[in-house]
Design a protein around this motif. Sequence first.
Motif, mmCIF file in Angstrom:
data_model
loop_
_atom_site.group_PDB
_atom_site.id
_atom_site.type_symbol
_atom_site.label_atom_id
_atom_site.label_comp_id
_atom_site.label_asym_id
_atom_site.label_seq_id
_atom_site.Cartn_x
_atom_site.Cartn_y
_atom_site.Cartn_z
ATOM 1 N N LEU A 92 0.976 -1.273 0.151
ATOM 2 C CA LEU A 92 -0.134 0.006 0.057
ATOM 3 C C LEU A 92 0.787 1.421 -0.112
ATOM 4 N N VAL A 93 2.033 1.215 0.185
ATOM 5 C CA VAL A 93 3.170 2.307 0.154
ATOM 6 C C VAL A 93 3.481 2.578 -1.295
ATOM 7 N N GLU A 94 2.717 3.807 -1.759
ATOM 8 C CA GLU A 94 3.061 3.977 -3.427
ATOM 9 C C GLU A 94 4.282 5.123 -3.279
ATOM 10 N N PHE A 95 5.199 4.719 -4.123
ATOM 11 C CA PHE A 95 6.122 5.535 -4.472
ATOM 12 C C PHE A 95 5.860 6.749 -5.187
ATOM 13 N N PRO A 96 6.560 7.898 -4.813
ATOM 14 C CA PRO A 96 6.271 9.105 -5.681
ATOM 15 C C PRO A 96 6.497 9.078 -7.182
ATOM 16 N N GLN A 97 5.691 9.628 -7.785
ATOM 17 C CA GLN A 97 5.724 9.538 -9.225
ATOM 18 C C GLN A 97 6.858 10.451 -9.819
ATOM 19 N N SER A 98 7.807 9.483 -10.627
ATOM 20 C CA SER A 98 8.936 10.178 -11.322
ATOM 21 C C SER A 98 8.929 10.127 -12.507
ATOM 22 N N TYR A 99 9.572 10.768 -13.370
ATOM 23 C CA TYR A 99 9.520 10.623 -15.136
ATOM 24 C C TYR A 99 11.252 10.167 -15.446
ATOM 25 N N ARG A 100 11.348 9.244 -15.981
ATOM 26 C CA ARG A 100 12.550 8.777 -16.368
ATOM 27 C C ARG A 100 13.398 9.998 -17.316
ATOM 28 N N HIS A 101 14.850 10.315 -16.668
ATOM 29 C CA HIS A 101 15.521 11.220 -17.252
ATOM 30 C C HIS A 101 14.895 12.605 -17.169
ATOM 31 N N ALA A 102 14.121 13.093 -16.301
ATOM 32 C CA ALA A 102 13.344 14.222 -16.120
ATOM 33 C C ALA A 102 14.441 15.172 -15.631
ATOM 34 N N GLY A 103 15.486 14.755 -14.839
ATOM 35 C CA GLY A 103 16.471 15.689 -14.075
ATOM 36 C C GLY A 103 17.535 15.976 -15.146
ATOM 37 N N ILE A 104 18.595 16.964 -14.824
ATOM 38 C CA ILE A 104 19.443 17.178 -15.480
ATOM 39 C C ILE A 104 20.992 17.207 -14.570
ATOM 40 N N PRO A 105 22.005 16.364 -14.926
ATOM 41 C CA PRO A 105 23.114 16.400 -14.240
ATOM 42 C C PRO A 105 23.731 17.748 -13.703
ATOM 43 N N ARG A 106 24.226 17.792 -12.491
ATOM 44 C CA ARG A 106 24.609 19.098 -12.064
ATOM 45 C C ARG A 106 26.299 19.243 -12.675
ATOM 46 N N SER A 107 26.451 19.211 -14.057
ATOM 47 C CA SER A 107 27.837 19.181 -14.371
ATOM 48 C C SER A 107 28.010 20.789 -14.706
ATOM 49 N N ILE A 108 29.523 21.272 -14.757
ATOM 50 C CA ILE A 108 30.041 22.298 -15.413
ATOM 51 C C ILE A 108 30.947 22.030 -16.216
ATOM 52 N N SER A 109 31.551 23.101 -17.009
ATOM 53 C CA SER A 109 32.328 22.806 -17.983
ATOM 54 C C SER A 109 33.622 22.513 -17.495
ATOM 55 N N TRP A 110 34.494 22.099 -18.543
ATOM 56 C CA TRP A 110 36.064 21.783 -18.090
ATOM 57 C C TRP A 110 36.837 23.220 -17.670
ATOM 58 N N ASP A 111 36.415 23.922 -18.491
ATOM 59 C CA ASP A 111 37.142 25.244 -18.457
ATOM 60 C C ASP A 111 36.741 25.717 -16.723
ATOM 61 N N GLN A 112 35.454 25.654 -16.306
ATOM 62 C CA GLN A 112 35.054 25.938 -14.812
ATOM 63 C C GLN A 112 35.690 24.554 -13.929
ATOM 64 N N VAL A 113 35.832 23.636 -14.442
ATOM 65 C CA VAL A 113 36.601 22.699 -13.348
ATOM 66 C C VAL A 113 37.907 23.270 -13.152
ATOM 67 N N GLU A 114 38.725 23.545 -14.275
ATOM 68 C CA GLU A 114 39.983 24.163 -14.163
ATOM 69 C C GLU A 114 40.113 25.402 -13.240
ATOM 70 N N LYS A 115 39.032 26.212 -13.381
ATOM 71 C CA LYS A 115 39.066 27.478 -12.504
ATOM 72 C C LYS A 115 38.821 26.911 -11.060
ATOM 73 N N VAL A 116 37.989 25.886 -10.613
ATOM 74 C CA VAL A 116 38.025 25.316 -9.368
ATOM 75 C C VAL A 116 39.233 25.119 -8.964
ATOM 76 N N LEU A 117 40.055 24.388 -9.604
ATOM 77 C CA LEU A 117 41.227 23.862 -9.277
ATOM 78 C C LEU A 117 42.164 24.837 -8.983
ATOM 79 N N ALA A 118 42.286 25.919 -9.650
ATOM 80 C CA ALA A 118 43.065 27.072 -9.818
ATOM 81 C C ALA A 118 42.894 27.782 -8.430
ATOM 82 N N SER A 119 41.535 27.688 -8.056
ATOM 83 C CA SER A 119 41.205 28.674 -6.715
ATOM 84 C C SER A 119 41.955 28.077 -5.576
ATOM 85 N N VAL A 120 42.448 26.810 -5.756
ATOM 86 C CA VAL A 120 43.060 26.299 -4.550
ATOM 87 C C VAL A 120 44.410 26.886 -4.098
ATOM 88 N N ASP A 121 44.687 27.281 -2.941
ATOM 89 C CA ASP A 121 46.190 27.755 -2.495
ATOM 90 C C ASP A 121 46.942 26.492 -2.171
#
Length: 393
Positions: free
Chosen positions: A192-221
């Motif tokens: 009787l426990v119904e799972f919340p309705q969801s749609y396959r592939h409805a979300g978008i991954p939380r990714s950033i561009s590789w240029d932004q990744v390099e910016k993150v790495l460059a921010s480390v002292d």
Amino acid sequence: MNWLTEHHYTARSVLHRVPVLFSFGDYAKAHGANELMQLSDHVEPFVQDWIRRHGRGRSASRRSRFAHEVRNPICQMLHLAIDGYDGPGRPHKPDNPFERQAPQFLMYLVEEKGLRPRTILQYRFHLHQFAAYLERTGIGLRAVSPTVISGFITEYGPRVAWTTLRNACGTLRVFLRYLYREGVLSKDLSSLVEFPQSYRHAGIPRSISWDQVEKVLASVDRRSPCGKRDYAMLLLLSTYGLRACEVAALTLDDIDWRNERFRIRERKAGNTTTYPLSAVVGAAIIDYLENGRPVTTDREVFMRMAAPLAPIGHAAVVSRAAHFIRKASINVPRAGSHVLRHSCVQRLLNAHFSLKHIGDYVGHRNISSTQIYGKLAIEQLRYVAQGDGEDVL
């Protein structure tokens, strides 16, 4: 003194803590404490008395911080001296809130279902939410009905993300099925426990561009020991798409320097993966081991930089990744280590690796977990959109 020194507390910290402990001992003795077990009753009165004598003229926030600075060394000492001492913080919640009605449920999850400790923690969290609902509504566990289950899900759902609600529903299903098996409930209500309705592939991954990744790495002292550690951790997250718990669990024994590779044990999919150790990542780890890692007998690679000395936890890995993403002025929903994991997958996708190879690389259990990244294949999607419709069909 010896314990503080062994756990790498600075001389300044020791000089602050020891006088507080002596003053607390004198205060407790003067107020009738004759045994160790009686000391806990005098912690808060001593803290308030200390603030009255030494905290005049301080703001409310500064007085609160001052109280913590006095209370912390006392509670730390009592935790070492008294078995089972939890401190004056929030009351300790039992592992199983239904210990009286279903005492063996957590053991059932471990021995029969084979769940891992981190999964057990999620079960415990959702059980506490359900127990709190039953307590608020005044309903006993044996009186649970479809109406009660529906009421819990209806109340809990708007307060959490749908993934959290989905996990709560899964926990509830397993728990209700167990209660029926053990005779606590006369009917099996799990269906009787119904799972919340969801749609396959409805979300978008939380990714950033590789240029932004390099910016993150460059921010480390990278001049400080903490920066050397954080830079190595961020490289592992972004280069190999590792999870925070996998970075935190990496040990010195997992790195094969002779053959230039390392392994990730006990992944979420239940397997072990061996990766080639890139020159950049290897150099960053060596720099940290030689010039940043505290001297310790622990085998974990990444350690806390503040006392007490201990291996870093997965929550700290998430926190440090989020810190540097924000420091690089990158706006992304729920900044954390998974952003770099998603970015790694996106980079592999842009390099035209197959979804099967990408899933194996980052440790996906099911290909469906990797398919969602197809929405980020911008060039391929542009080709489909601009191409001949008949060719697409």
